[in-house]
Write a protein that holds these residues in place. Structure first.
Motif, PDB file in Angstrom:
ATOM      1  N   ALA A  24      20.824  38.499   4.516  1.00  0.00           N
ATOM      2  CA  ALA A  24      21.643  38.756   3.336  1.00  0.00           C
ATOM      3  C   ALA A  24      22.344  37.475   2.908  1.00  0.00           C
ATOM      4  O   ALA A  24      22.800  36.696   3.743  1.00  0.00           O
ATOM      5  CB  ALA A  24      22.670  39.833   3.630  1.00  0.00           C
ATOM      6  N   SER A  25      22.426  37.277   1.604  1.00  0.00           N
ATOM      7  CA  SER A  25      23.118  36.108   1.066  1.00  0.00           C
ATOM      8  C   SER A  25      23.749  36.464  -0.267  1.00  0.00           C
ATOM      9  O   SER A  25      23.465  37.512  -0.843  1.00  0.00           O
ATOM     10  CB  SER A  25      22.144  34.941   0.888  1.00  0.00           C
ATOM     11  OG  SER A  25      21.136  35.265  -0.044  1.00  0.00           O
ATOM     12  N   GLY A  26      24.631  35.587  -0.735  1.00  0.00           N
ATOM     13  CA  GLY A  26      25.303  35.824  -2.010  1.00  0.00           C
ATOM     14  C   GLY A  26      26.781  36.111  -1.816  1.00  0.00           C
ATOM     15  O   GLY A  26      27.420  35.555  -0.930  1.00  0.00           O
ATOM     16  N   SER A  27      27.296  37.015  -2.626  1.00  0.00           N
ATOM     17  CA  SER A  27      28.714  37.361  -2.592  1.00  0.00           C
ATOM     18  C   SER A  27      28.973  38.406  -1.508  1.00  0.00           C
ATOM     19  O   SER A  27      29.044  39.600  -1.775  1.00  0.00           O
ATOM     20  CB  SER A  27      29.154  37.883  -3.959  1.00  0.00           C
ATOM     21  OG  SER A  27      28.928  36.917  -4.963  1.00  0.00           O
ATOM     22  N   LEU A  28      29.130  37.948  -0.286  1.00  0.00           N
ATOM     23  CA  LEU A  28      29.245  38.842   0.870  1.00  0.00           C
ATOM     24  C   LEU A  28      30.684  38.867   1.369  1.00  0.00           C
ATOM     25  O   LEU A  28      31.017  38.203   2.343  1.00  0.00           O
ATOM     26  CB  LEU A  28      28.287  38.400   1.972  1.00  0.00           C
ATOM     27  CG  LEU A  28      26.822  38.209   1.579  1.00  0.00           C
ATOM     28  CD1 LEU A  28      26.031  37.668   2.757  1.00  0.00           C
ATOM     29  CD2 LEU A  28      26.224  39.513   1.085  1.00  0.00           C
ATOM     30  N   TYR A  29      31.534  39.645   0.721  1.00  0.00           N
ATOM     31  CA  TYR A  29      32.909  39.774   1.208  1.00  0.00           C
ATOM     32  C   TYR A  29      32.918  40.515   2.538  1.00  0.00           C
ATOM     33  O   TYR A  29      33.599  40.130   3.470  1.00  0.00           O
ATOM     34  CB  TYR A  29      33.779  40.489   0.175  1.00  0.00           C
ATOM     35  CG  TYR A  29      35.196  40.701   0.625  1.00  0.00           C
ATOM     36  CD1 TYR A  29      35.623  41.947   1.109  1.00  0.00           C
ATOM     37  CD2 TYR A  29      36.120  39.660   0.579  1.00  0.00           C
ATOM     38  CE1 TYR A  29      36.930  42.131   1.535  1.00  0.00           C
ATOM     39  CE2 TYR A  29      37.423  39.838   1.007  1.00  0.00           C
ATOM     40  CZ  TYR A  29      37.819  41.082   1.476  1.00  0.00           C
ATOM     41  OH  TYR A  29      39.107  41.262   1.900  1.00  0.00           O
ATOM     42  N   ILE A  69      16.633  48.405  16.218  1.00  0.00           N
ATOM     43  CA  ILE A  69      17.326  47.632  15.187  1.00  0.00           C
ATOM     44  C   ILE A  69      18.466  46.857  15.837  1.00  0.00           C
ATOM     45  O   ILE A  69      19.183  47.381  16.688  1.00  0.00           O
ATOM     46  CB  ILE A  69      17.893  48.555  14.091  1.00  0.00           C
ATOM     47  CG1 ILE A  69      16.749  49.274  13.372  1.00  0.00           C
ATOM     48  CG2 ILE A  69      18.718  47.759  13.081  1.00  0.00           C
ATOM     49  CD1 ILE A  69      17.221  50.294  12.341  1.00  0.00           C
ATOM     50  N   SER A  70      18.611  45.616  15.412  1.00  0.00           N
ATOM     51  CA  SER A  70      19.720  44.799  15.875  1.00  0.00           C
ATOM     52  C   SER A  70      20.254  43.988  14.689  1.00  0.00           C
ATOM     53  O   SER A  70      19.572  43.843  13.680  1.00  0.00           O
ATOM     54  CB  SER A  70      19.270  43.856  16.997  1.00  0.00           C
ATOM     55  OG  SER A  70      18.231  43.004  16.548  1.00  0.00           O
ATOM     56  N   LYS A  75      25.452  35.775  11.215  1.00  0.00           N
ATOM     57  CA  LYS A  75      24.370  35.234  10.382  1.00  0.00           C
ATOM     58  C   LYS A  75      24.007  36.155   9.227  1.00  0.00           C
ATOM     59  O   LYS A  75      23.164  35.810   8.408  1.00  0.00           O
ATOM     60  CB  LYS A  75      23.144  34.967  11.243  1.00  0.00           C
ATOM     61  CG  LYS A  75      23.352  33.905  12.315  1.00  0.00           C
ATOM     62  CD  LYS A  75      22.079  33.681  13.121  1.00  0.00           C
ATOM     63  CE  LYS A  75      22.269  32.600  14.172  1.00  0.00           C
ATOM     64  NZ  LYS A  75      21.053  32.396  14.990  1.00  0.00           N
ATOM     65  N   ASN A  76      24.630  37.333   9.179  1.00  0.00           N
ATOM     66  CA  ASN A  76      24.330  38.314   8.129  1.00  0.00           C
ATOM     67  C   ASN A  76      22.856  38.705   8.134  1.00  0.00           C
ATOM     68  O   ASN A  76      22.196  38.748   7.079  1.00  0.00           O
ATOM     69  CB  ASN A  76      24.731  37.773   6.750  1.00  0.00           C
ATOM     70  CG  ASN A  76      26.205  37.481   6.644  1.00  0.00           C
ATOM     71  OD1 ASN A  76      27.021  38.246   7.147  1.00  0.00           O
ATOM     72  ND2 ASN A  76      26.558  36.379   6.002  1.00  0.00           N
ATOM     73  N   THR A  77      22.346  38.979   9.300  1.00  0.00           N
ATOM     74  CA  THR A  77      20.944  39.353   9.432  1.00  0.00           C
ATOM     75  C   THR A  77      20.801  40.679  10.170  1.00  0.00           C
ATOM     76  O   THR A  77      21.672  41.077  10.957  1.00  0.00           O
ATOM     77  CB  THR A  77      20.149  38.287  10.193  1.00  0.00           C
ATOM     78  OG1 THR A  77      20.714  38.110  11.486  1.00  0.00           O
ATOM     79  CG2 THR A  77      20.153  36.962   9.450  1.00  0.00           C
ATOM     80  N   VAL A  78      19.697  41.350   9.902  1.00  0.00           N
ATOM     81  CA  VAL A  78      19.340  42.562  10.620  1.00  0.00           C
ATOM     82  C   VAL A  78      17.857  42.491  10.924  1.00  0.00           C
ATOM     83  O   VAL A  78      17.059  42.082  10.081  1.00  0.00           O
ATOM     84  CB  VAL A  78      19.701  43.827   9.821  1.00  0.00           C
ATOM     85  CG1 VAL A  78      18.982  43.872   8.481  1.00  0.00           C
ATOM     86  CG2 VAL A  78      19.392  45.083  10.628  1.00  0.00           C
TER      87      VAL A  78
END
Length: 120
Positions: A24-29, A69-70, A75-78
């Motif tokens: 995930a990227s971008g506006s990640l509040y 799933i992890s 890092k905002n990853t799944v």
């Protein structure tokens, strides 16, 4: 505002394994639940599994015990680890996340999908 990009799809033989990743990227509040869905040709999109920010997971019946799933909150990853793959797992797999782009502004976002084909 928010982009989810999957990777790792491909062709695998029955009984094999594959690992999908989603960044995930971008506006990640803030990022809440994340998950994976899949859609086979001619069928509706269905849930594969979800993971909370704290790491609690749920899985759909057909994949329970085979998929895992992890996530990495830093890092905002799944990721989706798929083992003992079957031909019926063939589908386009989509990453999903509940994201706040600012305080109180929650929305559901989807990746573009990655193809998984299980065939000999």
């Amino acid at each position: 505002q928010v982009q989810l990009v999957e990777s790792g799809g491909g062709l695998v033989q029955p009984g094999g394994s594959l690992r999908l990743s989603c960044a995930a990227s971008g506006s990640l509040y803030s990022i809440g639940d994340m998950g994976w869905y899949r859609q086979a040709p001619g069928k509706q999109r269905e849930l594969v599994g979800t993971i909370t920010r704290g790491g609690s997971t749920t899985y759909a019946g057909p994949v329970k015990g085979r998929f895992a799933i992890s996530r990495d909150n830093a890092k905002n990853t799944v990721d989706l680890q798929m083992n003992s793959l079957r031909p019926e797992d063939t589908a386009t797999y989509y990453c999903n996340a509940v994201v706040a782009t600012r305080v109180g502004a929650w929305g559901v976002y989807w990746g573009q999908g990655t193809q998984v084909t299980v065939s000999s």
